[in-house]
Motif scaffolding. Structure first.
Motif, PDB file in Angstrom:
ATOM      1  N   LEU A   1       0.823  -1.199   0.000  1.00 52.92           N
ATOM      2  CA  LEU A   1       0.000   0.000   0.000  1.00 52.92           C
ATOM      3  C   LEU A   1       0.867   1.263   0.000  1.00 52.92           C
ATOM      4  CD1 LEU A   1      -2.831   1.236   0.161  1.00 52.92           C
ATOM      5  CD2 LEU A   1      -2.600   1.143   2.632  1.00 52.92           C
ATOM      6  N   MET A   2       1.931   1.260   0.792  1.00 51.81           N
ATOM      7  CA  MET A   2       2.762   2.458   0.903  1.00 51.81           C
ATOM      8  C   MET A   2       4.038   2.365   0.083  1.00 51.81           C
ATOM      9  SD  MET A   2       2.213   3.373   4.904  1.00 51.81           S
ATOM     10  CE  MET A   2       3.063   4.932   4.802  1.00 51.81           C
ATOM     11  N   HIS A   3       4.330   1.188  -0.502  1.00 46.62           N
ATOM     12  CA  HIS A   3       5.492   0.990  -1.369  1.00 46.62           C
ATOM     13  C   HIS A   3       6.792   1.391  -0.683  1.00 46.62           C
ATOM     14  CE1 HIS A   3       2.350   0.376  -4.238  1.00 46.62           C
ATOM     15  NE2 HIS A   3       1.967   1.613  -4.123  1.00 46.62           N
ATOM     16  N   MET A   4       7.032   0.820   0.470  1.00 45.36           N
ATOM     17  CA  MET A   4       8.225   1.135   1.253  1.00 45.36           C
ATOM     18  C   MET A   4       9.388   0.211   0.889  1.00 45.36           C
ATOM     19  SD  MET A   4       6.596   1.505   5.029  1.00 45.36           S
ATOM     20  CE  MET A   4       7.020   3.070   5.752  1.00 45.36           C
ATOM     21  N   SER A   5      10.578   0.689   1.180  1.00 47.82           N
ATOM     22  CA  SER A   5      11.778  -0.146   1.084  1.00 47.82           C
ATOM     23  C   SER A   5      11.881  -0.969   2.363  1.00 47.82           C
ATOM     24  CB  SER A   5      13.022   0.731   0.948  1.00 47.82           C
ATOM     25  OG  SER A   5      13.230   1.476   2.141  1.00 47.82           O
ATOM     26  N   LYS A   6      12.758  -1.939   2.345  1.00 43.64           N
ATOM     27  CA  LYS A   6      13.003  -2.745   3.541  1.00 43.64           C
ATOM     28  C   LYS A   6      13.496  -1.848   4.675  1.00 43.64           C
ATOM     29  CE  LYS A   6      14.677  -7.333   4.169  1.00 43.64           C
ATOM     30  NZ  LYS A   6      15.590  -8.393   3.748  1.00 43.64           N
ATOM     31  N   LYS A   7      14.403  -0.948   4.332  1.00 42.59           N
ATOM     32  CA  LYS A   7      14.959  -0.008   5.313  1.00 42.59           C
ATOM     33  C   LYS A   7      13.863   0.932   5.844  1.00 42.59           C
ATOM     34  CE  LYS A   7      19.049   2.878   5.741  1.00 42.59           C
ATOM     35  NZ  LYS A   7      20.169   3.450   4.988  1.00 42.59           N
ATOM     36  N   GLY A   8      13.015   1.413   4.931  1.00 40.29           N
ATOM     37  CA  GLY A   8      11.932   2.313   5.325  1.00 40.29           C
ATOM     38  C   GLY A   8      10.918   1.622   6.226  1.00 40.29           C
ATOM     39  N   LEU A   9      10.614   0.371   5.906  1.00 41.88           N
ATOM     40  CA  LEU A   9       9.690  -0.392   6.739  1.00 41.88           C
ATOM     41  C   LEU A   9      10.265  -0.593   8.132  1.00 41.88           C
ATOM     42  CD1 LEU A   9       7.128  -2.061   7.159  1.00 41.88           C
ATOM     43  CD2 LEU A   9       8.316  -3.997   6.090  1.00 41.88           C
ATOM     44  N   ASN A  38      11.705  -4.587  -5.550  1.00 46.22           N
ATOM     45  CA  ASN A  38      11.849  -3.921  -6.852  1.00 46.22           C
ATOM     46  C   ASN A  38      10.535  -3.274  -7.265  1.00 46.22           C
ATOM     47  OD1 ASN A  38      14.563  -4.538  -7.293  1.00 46.22           O
ATOM     48  ND2 ASN A  38      14.081  -6.436  -8.358  1.00 46.22           N
ATOM     49  N   GLU A  39       9.446  -4.002  -7.096  1.00 45.92           N
ATOM     50  CA  GLU A  39       8.130  -3.461  -7.460  1.00 45.92           C
ATOM     51  C   GLU A  39       7.761  -2.283  -6.567  1.00 45.92           C
ATOM     52  OE1 GLU A  39       4.782  -3.112  -9.840  1.00 45.92           O
ATOM     53  OE2 GLU A  39       6.593  -4.286 -10.161  1.00 45.92           O
ATOM     54  N   GLN A  62      16.194  10.305  -4.662  1.00 36.46           N
ATOM     55  CA  GLN A  62      15.196  10.221  -3.594  1.00 36.46           C
ATOM     56  C   GLN A  62      14.995   8.770  -3.153  1.00 36.46           C
ATOM     57  OE1 GLN A  62      13.922  12.782  -1.993  1.00 36.46           O
ATOM     58  NE2 GLN A  62      12.613  11.562  -0.667  1.00 36.46           N
ATOM     59  N   LEU A  63      14.967   7.875  -4.112  1.00 31.99           N
ATOM     60  CA  LEU A  63      14.774   6.460  -3.779  1.00 31.99           C
ATOM     61  C   LEU A  63      15.930   5.903  -2.958  1.00 31.99           C
ATOM     62  CD1 LEU A  63      13.390   4.977  -7.131  1.00 31.99           C
ATOM     63  CD2 LEU A  63      12.102   5.469  -5.043  1.00 31.99           C
ATOM     64  N   ALA A  76      16.590   0.829  -6.995  1.00 28.85           N
ATOM     65  CA  ALA A  76      16.313   2.119  -7.621  1.00 28.85           C
ATOM     66  C   ALA A  76      16.581   2.063  -9.123  1.00 28.85           C
ATOM     67  CB  ALA A  76      17.136   3.222  -6.966  1.00 28.85           C
ATOM     68  N   LYS A  77      17.663   1.388  -9.524  1.00 30.70           N
ATOM     69  CA  LYS A  77      17.958   1.239 -10.955  1.00 30.70           C
ATOM     70  C   LYS A  77      16.853   0.467 -11.650  1.00 30.70           C
ATOM     71  CE  LYS A  77      22.948   1.547 -10.545  1.00 30.70           C
ATOM     72  NZ  LYS A  77      24.224   0.810 -10.563  1.00 30.70           N
ATOM     73  N   TYR A  78      16.350  -0.583 -11.005  1.00 33.96           N
ATOM     74  CA  TYR A  78      15.234  -1.336 -11.570  1.00 33.96           C
ATOM     75  C   TYR A  78      14.046  -0.398 -11.795  1.00 33.96           C
ATOM     76  CZ  TYR A  78      11.248  -4.426 -11.943  1.00 33.96           C
ATOM     77  OH  TYR A  78      10.090  -5.038 -12.377  1.00 33.96           O
ATOM     78  N   ALA A  79      13.746   0.417 -10.795  1.00 37.11           N
ATOM     79  CA  ALA A  79      12.615   1.327 -10.894  1.00 37.11           C
ATOM     80  C   ALA A  79      12.792   2.313 -12.041  1.00 37.11           C
ATOM     81  CB  ALA A  79      12.428   2.079  -9.569  1.00 37.11           C
ATOM     82  N   ILE A  80      13.947   2.937 -12.133  1.00 38.72           N
ATOM     83  CA  ILE A  80      14.203   3.932 -13.173  1.00 38.72           C
ATOM     84  C   ILE A  80      14.155   3.270 -14.548  1.00 38.72           C
ATOM     85  CG2 ILE A  80      15.943   5.509 -14.121  1.00 38.72           C
ATOM     86  CD1 ILE A  80      14.479   6.439 -11.481  1.00 38.72           C
TER      87      ILE A  80
END
Length: 84
Positions: A1-9, A38-39, A62-63, A76-80
């Motif tokens: 729902l919030m699309h967090m990273s592992k670190k952010g979670l 990645n997603e 930012q990512l 982040a590279k995957y996302a970009i």
């Protein structure tokens, strides 16, 4: 729902302003959550692109920022690379 990273979670779970779990509990959670990081990075990149009109370079920064989303460079590279 919030699309967090592992670190952010992890930060959210351990924050006294967030969920206030112990470090041990938070680590257990992030180690056992079924997430596609990645997603999540891609969805967060799309949010930045669509709502803030950020460049790919700015989104990447930012990512990966420890003050931002905390995704890994690879995520982040995957996302970009997959922004349409």
């Amino acid at each position: 729902l919030m699309h967090m990273s592992k670190k952010g979670l992890y930060k959210q779970l351990t924050s006294s302003y967030g969920e206030n779990f112990t470090k041990k509990q938070a680590q257990y959670a992030v180690d056992n959550v079924d997430a596609d990081w990645n997603e999540n990075a891609l969805k967060k990149a799309e949010d930045y692109r669509d709502t803030m009109s950020m460049s790919k370079s700015a989104i990447y920064d930012q990512l990966t920022s420890s003050y931002g989303e905390g995704f890994t460079s690879k995520q982040a590279k995957y996302a970009i690379n997959n922004l349409d």
